[in-house]
Enzyme design. Structure first.
Site, PDB file in Angstrom:
ATOM      1  N   TRP A 148      22.717  75.145  29.040  1.00  0.00           N
ATOM      2  CA  TRP A 148      23.919  74.309  29.019  1.00  0.00           C
ATOM      3  C   TRP A 148      24.797  74.815  27.875  1.00  0.00           C
ATOM      4  O   TRP A 148      24.414  74.752  26.711  1.00  0.00           O
ATOM      5  CB  TRP A 148      23.571  72.841  28.797  1.00  0.00           C
ATOM      6  N   GLU A 221      20.125  79.248  23.952  1.00  0.00           N
ATOM      7  CA  GLU A 221      19.799  78.274  22.921  1.00  0.00           C
ATOM      8  C   GLU A 221      18.402  78.572  22.374  1.00  0.00           C
ATOM      9  O   GLU A 221      17.524  78.994  23.133  1.00  0.00           O
ATOM     10  CB  GLU A 221      19.818  76.866  23.508  1.00  0.00           C
ATOM     11  N   ASP A 254      23.440  79.797  20.735  1.00  0.00           N
ATOM     12  CA  ASP A 254      24.174  78.531  20.788  1.00  0.00           C
ATOM     13  C   ASP A 254      23.305  77.459  20.130  1.00  0.00           C
ATOM     14  O   ASP A 254      22.314  77.016  20.695  1.00  0.00           O
ATOM     15  CB  ASP A 254      24.471  78.192  22.259  1.00  0.00           C
ATOM     16  N   GLN A 257      22.898  71.840  19.314  1.00  0.00           N
ATOM     17  CA  GLN A 257      22.031  70.684  19.105  1.00  0.00           C
ATOM     18  C   GLN A 257      20.896  70.930  18.115  1.00  0.00           C
ATOM     19  O   GLN A 257      20.220  69.984  17.715  1.00  0.00           O
ATOM     20  CB  GLN A 257      21.445  70.230  20.444  1.00  0.00           C
ATOM     21  N   LYS A 283      28.309  70.023  17.708  1.00  0.00           N
ATOM     22  CA  LYS A 283      27.719  68.697  17.535  1.00  0.00           C
ATOM     23  C   LYS A 283      27.320  68.317  16.113  1.00  0.00           C
ATOM     24  O   LYS A 283      27.972  67.513  15.460  1.00  0.00           O
ATOM     25  CB  LYS A 283      26.524  68.555  18.464  1.00  0.00           C
ATOM     26  N   ARG A 417      14.848  62.916  26.123  1.00  0.00           N
ATOM     27  CA  ARG A 417      15.189  63.670  24.923  1.00  0.00           C
ATOM     28  C   ARG A 417      15.341  62.699  23.761  1.00  0.00           C
ATOM     29  O   ARG A 417      16.003  61.683  23.882  1.00  0.00           O
ATOM     30  CB  ARG A 417      16.471  64.469  25.122  1.00  0.00           C
TER      31      ARG A 417
END
Length: 451
Positions: A148, A221, A254, A257, A283, A417
């Site tokens: 994502w 990620e 990336d 998060q 974020k 999550r």
């Protein structure tokens, strides 16, 4: 509705039903259902609703409020800059932007030396992909199957978890690798253990066959959060970097998060000791404000500039969000929150493992630091996903006062999550675990393993 005792709110005495009706009539549906609660206040690790409920926020908003809602130093920084230095022409620079670039690159290893600041994770990934294309002179991008990266053109084209339907073809030249899912992968060694190396090599063989011969970059990620909190096997990131080097590609990481302590390291890529060519942040950097970053080497930045790299946006290097990012870094470093996240993460994962020992519907526990997931299954033998059970558990948890999963996207397949602010107290962490235990104990299908 009267004010919540002891809690100062902007939105006292709102008409909840009228707001729900107005939302239905005036807001565009963006792909997930609106939550039935109207949130009127947020403070530290809790949300407060128009009906007077207090909810433990175990997702840090949209995985963003790293140091909690309404942190007083963040509030003061916003107020000071809103009054004195908020927004400028995109070609102008200011002290908070320069200081954030200096502080951020000072926390990063050599090779991540220059930064630019944007608004969202999708925007930073868009810029990173364009930077990679300008530097290499090539145009094919490789992503992971559970990825994502955002809703903009190039970022979405490299994203395979969700969001690709209903808009026609993606940007040409994008390729897919299998996501490293140790729990579900069909690639197994003779002893049944996960053979990620065979899986990765097989994936690259397919990419090489499909490629036009213009492979520019991999974007990935370090923990695939939206894709199910998939943690990379030891050695995976180094192997991916080697595959990139063999093909003259860049590696884009990336960390929307995972960065700034969330996963128990200042930056999650440091866990494996592999430095990417380009790093993107979002974020957690803005603690919920729209702030993202692209960081790369001086060599890549200058070469891309020479090759015509252009990425001008309305909020490029805006001072107000940059001041917040700078304050977030100051708080995390000063208060030793990376080590705290690592220690509290051990407590969180131990608690989730205890739940797994007690309920057979929990197929897997994974993640790192204060970034965790549990996967809900019908039974452990078949590993059949149980999204309906996940929905019932989520509803029960919300009813009892903890928010563990915001998304209603079906491809989550019942995966919770968990990512509370890294400032969470041990008391509030234990509160969340107790509510989860209570939810499992009274939800049909949870398969209790105790008598």
């Amino acid at each position: 509705m009267s004010a919540i005792p002891g809690v100062k709110q902007l939105y006292d005495n709102v008409d909840t039903e009228a707001l729900r009706s107005d939302a239905s009539n005036t807001l565009i549906h963006a792909g997930m259902a609106f939550h039935p609660e109207i949130i009127t206040h947020a403070s530290e690790v809790f949300l407060y609703t128009s009906t007077g409920r207090r909810i433990l926020d175990w997702t840090s908003g949209q995985m963003s409020c790293l140091v909690g809602h309404g942190h007083p130093e963040i509030v003061q920084t916003i107020a000071d800059h809103a009054a004195n230095l908020d927004h400028l022409f995109s070609g102008m620079i200011s002290p908070p932007v320069i200081n954030l670039a200096k502080t951020l690159t000072g926390l990063l290893p050599d090779g991540l030396d220059k930064a630019m600041f944007l608004s969202t994770g999708g925007e930073s990934n868009e810029a990173a992909i364009k930077l990679a294309k300008c530097f290499t002179g090539k145009w094919e991008i490789v992503g992971l199957a559970a990825s994502w990266h955002g809703m903009t053109g190039a970022a979405l084209s490299a994203q395979y978890h969700s969001g690709r339907r209903g808009q026609g073809p993606m940007i040409p030249g994008n390729h897919i690798l299998p996501a490293p899912n140790a729990y579900r992968s069909v690639f197994r060694n003779p002893d049944g253990s996960y053979d990620w190396e065979a899986e990765l090599n097989y994936g690259w063989e397919m990419v090489d066959r499909a490629s036009y011969g213009s492979l520019a970059a991999v974007i990935m990620e370090p923990i695939l959060s939206v894709g199910g909190m998939l943690t990379l096997p030891p050695g995976y990131l180094a192997a991916m970097k080697a595959h990139c080097s063999q093909r003259g590609m860049l590696l884009i990481i990336d960390e929307a998060q995972t960065a700034i302590g969330r996963a128990g390291d200042m930056f999650a890529f440091e866990h494996e000791g592999v430095v990417p060519d380009i790093l993107t942040l979002s974020k957690t950097l803005g603690n919920g404000l729209p702030l993202s970053a692209v960081v790369t080497s001086k060599h890549i930045a200058e070469a891309a500039r020479h090759n015509g790299f252009l990425f001008l946006t309305t909020h490029l290097n805006d001072p107000l969000p940059a001041s917040v990012g700078l304050k977030v870094l100051e708080i995390v470093v000063r208060d030793n929150l990376v080590a705290r996240s690592r220690a509290m993460g051990l407590k969180l994962h131990a608690g989730l493992e205890r739940l797994k020992e007690r309920y057979g519907c929990i197929g897997d526990v994974r993640g790192r630091g204060l970034l965790a997931a549990i996967e809900i299954v019908k039974d452990r033998e078949s590993k059949t996903p149980a999204p309906e059970l996940g929905d019932r558990l989520a509803a029960k948890m919300m009813g009892l006062g903890v928010l563990a999963n915001l998304s209603t996207i079906s491809s989550f397949s019942g995966i919770f999550r968990i990512a509370p602010p890294i400032t969470i107290s041990e008391e509030d962490l234990e509160l969340g675990l107790r509510i989860m235990e209570q939810s499992f104990s009274c939800t049909e299908g949870s398969l209790p393993l105790y008598k």
